[in-house]
Design an enzyme around this catalytic site. Sequence first.
Site, PDB file in Angstrom:
ATOM      1  N   ASP A   1      39.297  26.870  18.615  1.00  0.00           N
ATOM      2  CA  ASP A   1      38.017  27.127  19.257  1.00  0.00           C
ATOM      3  C   ASP A   1      37.507  25.782  19.787  1.00  0.00           C
ATOM      4  O   ASP A   1      37.941  24.710  19.344  1.00  0.00           O
ATOM      5  CB  ASP A   1      37.029  27.746  18.276  1.00  0.00           C
ATOM      6  CG  ASP A   1      35.993  28.615  18.973  1.00  0.00           C
ATOM      7  OD1 ASP A   1      35.770  28.425  20.178  1.00  0.00           O
ATOM      8  OD2 ASP A   1      35.405  29.484  18.308  1.00  0.00           O
TER       9      ASP A   1
ATOM     10  N   GLU B   1      20.285  37.355  20.712  1.00  0.00           N
ATOM     11  CA  GLU B   1      21.459  37.344  19.847  1.00  0.00           C
ATOM     12  C   GLU B   1      22.676  36.902  20.656  1.00  0.00           C
ATOM     13  O   GLU B   1      22.845  37.271  21.809  1.00  0.00           O
ATOM     14  CB  GLU B   1      21.710  38.723  19.235  1.00  0.00           C
ATOM     15  CG  GLU B   1      21.959  39.822  20.251  1.00  0.00           C
ATOM     16  CD  GLU B   1      22.342  41.153  19.605  1.00  0.00           C
ATOM     17  OE1 GLU B   1      22.695  41.162  18.412  1.00  0.00           O
ATOM     18  OE2 GLU B   1      22.305  42.177  20.315  1.00  0.00           O
TER      19      GLU B   1
END
Length: 728
Positions: A252, A464
């Site tokens: 990542d 979110e």
Amino acid sequence: MDKSMEDVPLYKDTTKDFEERVEDLVKHLSLEEKVSQLVYNASAISSLGIPEYNWWNECIHGVARAGVATVFPQAIGMAASFNQDLVYKVAVAISDEGRAKYHEFTRQGDRGIYKGLTFWSPNINIFRDPRWGRGQETYGEDPYLTGRMGVAFVKGLQGDHPKYLKTVATPKHYAVHSGPESLRHEFNAKVNKKDMYETYLPAFKETVKEGKAYSIMGAYNRTNDEPCCASPTLLQKILRDDWGFEGFVVSDCGAIEDIYEPHKVASSPEEAAAMAFKNGCDLCCGKIFKNLLKAIQEGLITEEEVDVSVKRLFMARFKLGMFDPEEEVPYTQIPYEVNNCNEHIQLALDTARESMVLLKNEGNLLPLSKTLGTIAVIGPNAQSQKILLGNYSGTPSEYVTVLDGIRRKVSPDTKVLYAEGCELANTSEGYWGAKPTKGFAEAIAAAERADAVIMCMGISPALEGEEGEVAESDGGGDRTKLDLPGLQEELLKTIYSLGKPVVLVILNGSPLSINWAQENIPAILEAWYPGEQGGNAVADVIFGDYNPAGRLPVTFVKSLDDIPPFTDYNMKGRTYRFMEKESLYPFGYGLSYTTFEYSNLRLNSDIIKVGEGINVKVDVENVGFIAGDEVVQLYLKDIEASVDVPIWELRGVKRIHLGPSEKKTIEFNIAPRQMALIDEQGRCLLEPGQFRVYVGGQQPDKRSEVLTGKKVLSCEFEVKGGILEMEY
């Protein structure tokens, strides 16, 4: 031999197999050139005819960040379809668009970010906690459903050609990763072996072993003290040794830097880079791999170890056909015009329809008549385009909001009044002291004049999402509350008090604790972030042109007090498989406009030997008056397990279509592995004893029974013999 062929390097000879060609190509590279290929923005090596390549692309629910593309419902919405065949079709459409874009862009010399064929999707982390801002990207809380959806998505992306990959799929984030977002760069997820193998790893295993995913992305966090992108347990023992993974691992973005800084597991950037490489991470999304040359000089890693990763990466590019003539690679012929074409737009609409979950329909308020005199559409999500998309999205050629869809659906004589009512989350006074309820008056005026009111509430990707990407979250991307934010519930109560029929449409990527609405509002529809055609899909359901059949892929809890702390990765008390408190809406729940009746549940045997499978059949009939889909769910319970096991587990799903009075026999096969348990040591054991099978359109829990007024069918069988240890 043709003289011209003698001058062709072996790596360019398409008559040779990829292994030979990759081996030859790597021999031509200097150490510096090898290292230049180990970062996501790999450099060109013009002397060998190797163009630059950017490995970073995204397509969780459509090709993202690369211009116009079909935007399908966010992943959590696709999961609500409980339809793996549909998800496969969506992934095929996405890979068609990705291929078309790649070839058109490269023909014009554009090889930038988000233009490649290596997609960092799907997200198959388990949505274990409703606070997690990235839960919207997942297929929900259940390992079985997540695995089925993940395998379908991977296969649809990568294609089925015997030689070439259509694209590369990258299941992420491996492993044990689901928040908190604000701690992800330093967090150590502590998890026992039972939860690891029972909950967190199954979907990754299935996408690797069954789906043949050619790439995996490591997570930011540590798991049991080991950085996920440098974990000998995750990357070597489990992924490669146990599962036989042959592809490449990518970090990542910035995760390898984290090994050195927030995690403090390495003492220098060189050591962090070497640690990741030695333990199986091949490609760095970040800048730290520039330290690899120094790491080699210091003896922390060898050139031979670098070669292993370089070969894996070039193997992927060869399998994608990047070094072969276009006429030999079938996927190069996909026309650019496939992007957001009519067929894909229709598929986006079909997917959005299948994702809709009818949560309540008291007195059969829905469907509404298209010929009502006046309809009021109220709420901050009614006319929002951003609410359609969710995160990691492309740009649709047309946005169909809920208000747009309703206006298109009703009769020409029906008046549609619109009022925002309130902002999505704001509760403070505005400019010049304007009251936060300033929109209530307009909303009340519209509702008073209406025959029915459609309230469009919820949350949005502004509240979110991923850390650093969310503007208005007070939880670093995560949510700290599950209630409707701002003044939405106050507005809802105000409009309800007028005595008009009210339909609540919630748009969101994660559960909401709409306890008051469930007690008071007669009709509630869960619409998720429904994609570019979302407004049409919502209108189709509200006005009866589509009979909803979606099911919740995640439990809606009544309160955060009902679940463990966010940072606790133990599964006890979490998700339908282990939750002790009663939910607001259970996993697997959803209503229909028609009624389905189950009968004649039977097994091929009441007693089987350890290691044998069992066949389950049930008859399902539409006893209502309109056609519709039914999601047939099979759950299995180990009654006599020697260790704690899930309350019951989803072990089969089939979405079927039945016309009025139509009946079908549905068949499931429960494999021996599905009967096995995971013990405290992480062993997979099939124990003799009694098992109970439940089949119906929902879970066998009491809350689902109360909400639907239905019970599921059940029966038992016995497994005889000794304990059988199975491959995980």
